[in-house]
Design a protein around this motif. Structure first.
Motif, PDB file in Angstrom:
ATOM      1  N   TYR A  58     -17.321  -0.912  -2.357  1.00 19.78           N
ATOM      2  CA  TYR A  58     -16.812  -1.962  -1.476  1.00 19.78           C
ATOM      3  C   TYR A  58     -15.300  -2.129  -1.607  1.00 19.78           C
ATOM      4  CZ  TYR A  58     -21.647  -3.067  -0.664  1.00 19.78           C
ATOM      5  OH  TYR A  58     -22.967  -2.980  -0.301  1.00 19.78           O
ATOM      6  N   ARG A  59     -14.796  -1.986  -2.822  1.00 21.83           N
ATOM      7  CA  ARG A  59     -13.338  -2.088  -3.009  1.00 21.83           C
ATOM      8  C   ARG A  59     -12.632  -0.944  -2.294  1.00 21.83           C
ATOM      9  NH1 ARG A  59     -15.014  -2.884  -8.384  1.00 21.83           N
ATOM     10  NH2 ARG A  59     -13.947  -0.995  -9.074  1.00 21.83           N
ATOM     11  N   ASN A  60     -13.163   0.266  -2.418  1.00 21.09           N
ATOM     12  CA  ASN A  60     -12.553   1.415  -1.746  1.00 21.09           C
ATOM     13  C   ASN A  60     -12.656   1.290  -0.228  1.00 21.09           C
ATOM     14  OD1 ASN A  60     -11.903   2.555  -4.198  1.00 21.09           O
ATOM     15  ND2 ASN A  60     -13.766   3.788  -4.287  1.00 21.09           N
ATOM     16  N   LEU A  61     -13.794   0.833   0.250  1.00 18.60           N
ATOM     17  CA  LEU A  61     -13.971   0.638   1.687  1.00 18.60           C
ATOM     18  C   LEU A  61     -12.990  -0.406   2.218  1.00 18.60           C
ATOM     19  CD1 LEU A  61     -15.555   1.210   4.281  1.00 18.60           C
ATOM     20  CD2 LEU A  61     -17.187  -0.547   3.557  1.00 18.60           C
ATOM     21  N   THR A  62     -12.801  -1.467   1.460  1.00 15.54           N
ATOM     22  CA  THR A  62     -11.857  -2.518   1.847  1.00 15.54           C
ATOM     23  C   THR A  62     -10.449  -1.954   1.971  1.00 15.54           C
ATOM     24  OG1 THR A  62     -13.209  -4.223   0.791  1.00 15.54           O
ATOM     25  CG2 THR A  62     -10.880  -4.728   1.133  1.00 15.54           C
ATOM     26  N   LYS A  63     -10.009  -1.206   0.977  1.00 13.08           N
ATOM     27  CA  LYS A  63      -8.653  -0.640   1.019  1.00 13.08           C
ATOM     28  C   LYS A  63      -8.516   0.402   2.123  1.00 13.08           C
ATOM     29  CE  LYS A  63      -8.470   0.014  -3.527  1.00 13.08           C
ATOM     30  NZ  LYS A  63      -7.948   0.413  -4.833  1.00 13.08           N
ATOM     31  N   ARG A  64      -9.545   1.200   2.357  1.00 13.45           N
ATOM     32  CA  ARG A  64      -9.502   2.183   3.449  1.00 13.45           C
ATOM     33  C   ARG A  64      -9.339   1.499   4.801  1.00 13.45           C
ATOM     34  NH1 ARG A  64     -13.592   5.118   0.839  1.00 13.45           N
ATOM     35  NH2 ARG A  64     -15.153   4.154   2.177  1.00 13.45           N
ATOM     36  N   ARG A  65     -10.075   0.420   5.007  1.00 12.98           N
ATOM     37  CA  ARG A  65      -9.982  -0.308   6.267  1.00 12.98           C
ATOM     38  C   ARG A  65      -8.586  -0.916   6.449  1.00 12.98           C
ATOM     39  NH1 ARG A  65     -14.723  -4.104   7.795  1.00 12.98           N
ATOM     40  NH2 ARG A  65     -14.730  -3.046   9.786  1.00 12.98           N
ATOM     41  N   MET A  66      -8.032  -1.475   5.382  1.00 16.33           N
ATOM     42  CA  MET A  66      -6.698  -2.081   5.483  1.00 16.33           C
ATOM     43  C   MET A  66      -5.642  -1.017   5.783  1.00 16.33           C
ATOM     44  SD  MET A  66      -6.691  -5.183   2.673  1.00 16.33           S
ATOM     45  CE  MET A  66      -7.066  -4.197   1.241  1.00 16.33           C
ATOM     46  N   ARG A  67      -5.750   0.140   5.128  1.00 14.28           N
ATOM     47  CA  ARG A  67      -4.793   1.227   5.392  1.00 14.28           C
ATOM     48  C   ARG A  67      -4.911   1.728   6.824  1.00 14.28           C
ATOM     49  NH1 ARG A  67      -5.800   2.855  -0.159  1.00 14.28           N
ATOM     50  NH2 ARG A  67      -7.593   4.051   0.547  1.00 14.28           N
ATOM     51  N   ALA A  68      -6.137   1.864   7.313  1.00 15.41           N
ATOM     52  CA  ALA A  68      -6.344   2.335   8.682  1.00 15.41           C
ATOM     53  C   ALA A  68      -5.752   1.359   9.693  1.00 15.41           C
ATOM     54  CB  ALA A  68      -7.835   2.525   8.947  1.00 15.41           C
ATOM     55  N   ILE A  69      -5.910   0.084   9.446  1.00 19.51           N
ATOM     56  CA  ILE A  69      -5.349  -0.919  10.356  1.00 19.51           C
ATOM     57  C   ILE A  69      -3.828  -0.862  10.345  1.00 19.51           C
ATOM     58  CG2 ILE A  69      -5.048  -3.413  10.650  1.00 19.51           C
ATOM     59  CD1 ILE A  69      -8.029  -3.665   9.934  1.00 19.51           C
ATOM     60  N   SER A  77       5.049  -3.973  13.918  1.00 23.96           N
ATOM     61  CA  SER A  77       4.461  -5.174  13.309  1.00 23.96           C
ATOM     62  C   SER A  77       5.064  -5.498  11.951  1.00 23.96           C
ATOM     63  CB  SER A  77       2.955  -4.986  13.145  1.00 23.96           C
ATOM     64  OG  SER A  77       2.339  -4.812  14.396  1.00 23.96           O
ATOM     65  N   PHE A  78       5.852  -4.590  11.407  1.00 24.76           N
ATOM     66  CA  PHE A  78       6.438  -4.787  10.080  1.00 24.76           C
ATOM     67  C   PHE A  78       7.952  -4.888  10.192  1.00 24.76           C
ATOM     68  CE2 PHE A  78       2.560  -2.241   9.512  1.00 24.76           C
ATOM     69  CZ  PHE A  78       1.849  -3.085   8.676  1.00 24.76           C
ATOM     70  N   LEU A  79       8.547  -5.805   9.434  1.00 24.07           N
ATOM     71  CA  LEU A  79       9.997  -5.948   9.393  1.00 24.07           C
ATOM     72  C   LEU A  79      10.572  -5.039   8.316  1.00 24.07           C
ATOM     73  CD1 LEU A  79      10.365  -9.824   9.653  1.00 24.07           C
ATOM     74  CD2 LEU A  79      10.636  -8.128  11.468  1.00 24.07           C
ATOM     75  N   GLN A  80      11.810  -4.625   8.521  1.00 28.19           N
ATOM     76  CA  GLN A  80      12.467  -3.768   7.532  1.00 28.19           C
ATOM     77  C   GLN A  80      12.840  -4.591   6.303  1.00 28.19           C
ATOM     78  OE1 GLN A  80      15.800  -2.161   9.632  1.00 28.19           O
ATOM     79  NE2 GLN A  80      14.589  -0.567  10.602  1.00 28.19           N
ATOM     80  N   ASN A  81      12.918  -3.914   5.160  1.00 27.75           N
ATOM     81  CA  ASN A  81      13.313  -4.508   3.882  1.00 27.75           C
ATOM     82  C   ASN A  81      12.394  -5.643   3.424  1.00 27.75           C
ATOM     83  OD1 ASN A  81      15.517  -2.826   3.391  1.00 27.75           O
ATOM     84  ND2 ASN A  81      16.782  -4.030   4.767  1.00 27.75           N
ATOM     85  N   ILE A  82      11.141  -5.573   3.787  1.00 29.19           N
ATOM     86  CA  ILE A  82      10.175  -6.572   3.345  1.00 29.19           C
ATOM     87  C   ILE A  82       8.996  -5.863   2.702  1.00 29.19           C
ATOM     88  CG2 ILE A  82       8.563  -8.360   4.111  1.00 29.19           C
ATOM     89  CD1 ILE A  82      10.635  -9.410   5.875  1.00 29.19           C
ATOM     90  N   ASP A  83       8.532  -6.421   1.602  1.00 34.43           N
ATOM     91  CA  ASP A  83       7.350  -5.915   0.918  1.00 34.43           C
ATOM     92  C   ASP A  83       6.145  -6.740   1.360  1.00 34.43           C
ATOM     93  OD1 ASP A  83       8.988  -4.201  -0.459  1.00 34.43           O
ATOM     94  OD2 ASP A  83       9.038  -5.404  -2.287  1.00 34.43           O
ATOM     95  N   TYR A  84       5.122  -6.071   1.853  1.00 30.74           N
ATOM     96  CA  TYR A  84       3.886  -6.721   2.277  1.00 30.74           C
ATOM     97  C   TYR A  84       2.775  -6.329   1.324  1.00 30.74           C
ATOM     98  CZ  TYR A  84       6.187  -7.331   6.823  1.00 30.74           C
ATOM     99  OH  TYR A  84       7.047  -7.673   7.825  1.00 30.74           O
ATOM    100  N   VAL A  85       1.886  -7.264   1.040  1.00 27.44           N
ATOM    101  CA  VAL A  85       0.688  -6.977   0.253  1.00 27.44           C
ATOM    102  C   VAL A  85      -0.498  -7.506   1.036  1.00 27.44           C
ATOM    103  CG1 VAL A  85      -0.569  -7.403  -1.887  1.00 27.44           C
ATOM    104  CG2 VAL A  85       1.904  -7.093  -1.942  1.00 27.44           C
ATOM    105  N   LEU A  86      -1.453  -6.630   1.320  1.00 27.89           N
ATOM    106  CA  LEU A  86      -2.691  -7.025   1.980  1.00 27.89           C
ATOM    107  C   LEU A  86      -3.775  -7.109   0.916  1.00 27.89           C
ATOM    108  CD1 LEU A  86      -0.957  -5.907   4.368  1.00 27.89           C
ATOM    109  CD2 LEU A  86      -3.103  -5.304   5.427  1.00 27.89           C
ATOM    110  N   VAL A  87      -4.363  -8.284   0.798  1.00 25.57           N
ATOM    111  CA  VAL A  87      -5.392  -8.532  -0.210  1.00 25.57           C
ATOM    112  C   VAL A  87      -6.727  -8.668   0.500  1.00 25.57           C
ATOM    113  CG1 VAL A  87      -6.138 -10.041  -2.083  1.00 25.57           C
ATOM    114  CG2 VAL A  87      -3.696  -9.744  -1.620  1.00 25.57           C
ATOM    115  N   GLY A  88      -7.677  -7.852   0.098  1.00 25.76           N
ATOM    116  CA  GLY A  88      -8.997  -7.899   0.693  1.00 25.76           C
ATOM    117  C   GLY A  88      -9.797  -9.082   0.190  1.00 25.76           C
ATOM    118  N   ARG A  89     -10.612  -9.638   1.062  1.00 26.64           N
ATOM    119  CA  ARG A  89     -11.514 -10.718   0.694  1.00 26.64           C
ATOM    120  C   ARG A  89     -12.943 -10.183   0.763  1.00 26.64           C
ATOM    121  NH1 ARG A  89      -9.960 -16.370   2.944  1.00 26.64           N
ATOM    122  NH2 ARG A  89     -10.830 -16.927   0.932  1.00 26.64           N
TER     123      ARG A  89
END
Length: 130
Positions: A58-69, A77-89
Motif C-alpha cells: 500500500y505504501r508503494n502503491l500510494t507513492k506510485r500514484r502520487m508520482r504518476a499524478i 502546477s509547480f513554482l520554481q525554487n519551491i520544495d513540495y512534499v506530497l504525503v499519502g493518507r
C-alpha cells in the motif's frame, strides 16, 4: 511530462513540513522555499508514505500514484525554487484516481497562491539595510 527534481534529504522534508501545509481528505501537500543554490530553477518534489498506511504494498502503491499524478499535471502546477512534499493518507491508495488528481491540483493551487502572495509582499517591503 513534468520536469522536477526529487527531494531526498530529510532536512528538506522537515523544512517543508514546518512551512506551508494543506490537508485534504486523500492527500497532504507541504511546501517551503528552497534555500539551496541549484543549477536550474526546477521545483523539487518529495513523496512520503508512512507505515501507518499499511503494508509495503500500500505504501508503494500510494507513492506510485502520487508520482504518476505529478507527471500528468505538468510543470505549470509547480513554482520554481519551491520544495513540495506530497504525503499519502490512508485512502490515497484506494480512492478514485481522478478524484485524487483533482485534490492534488487544488492543493497545489492553494499552496502556490500562498507563495505568490509572499513574493508580492517581499517585493513591496523596502529594504531596511542601508
Amino acid at each position: 511530462m513534468a520536469k522536477y527534481l526529487i527531494l531526498k534529504k530529510r532536512k528538506n522534508f522537515l523544512k517543508a513540513a514546518k512551512d506551508v501545509t494543506f490537508v485534504l481528505s486523500n492527500i497532504i501537500v507541504q511546501a517551503a522555499f528552497c534555500d539551496e543554490i541549484k543549477k536550474n530553477n526546477l521545483p523539487r518534489i518529495g513523496f512520503t508514505a508512512t507505515k501507518r498506511l499499511g503494508k509495503a504494498y500500500y505504501r508503494n502503491l500510494t507513492k506510485r500514484r502520487m508520482r504518476a499524478i505529478c507527471h500528468e499535471i505538468g510543470e505549470e502546477s509547480f513554482l520554481q525554487n519551491i520544495d513540495y512534499v506530497l504525503v499519502g493518507r490512508r485512502d490515497t491508495a484506494i480512492c478514485e484516481y481522478e478524484k485524487l488528481k483533482t485534490e492534488v491540483k487544488e492543493a497545489l493551487r492553494r499552496v502556490n497562491k500562498i507563495f505568490k502572495k509572499r513574493q508580492k509582499d517581499d517585493e513591496k517591503t523596502p529594504d531596511s539595510a542601508n
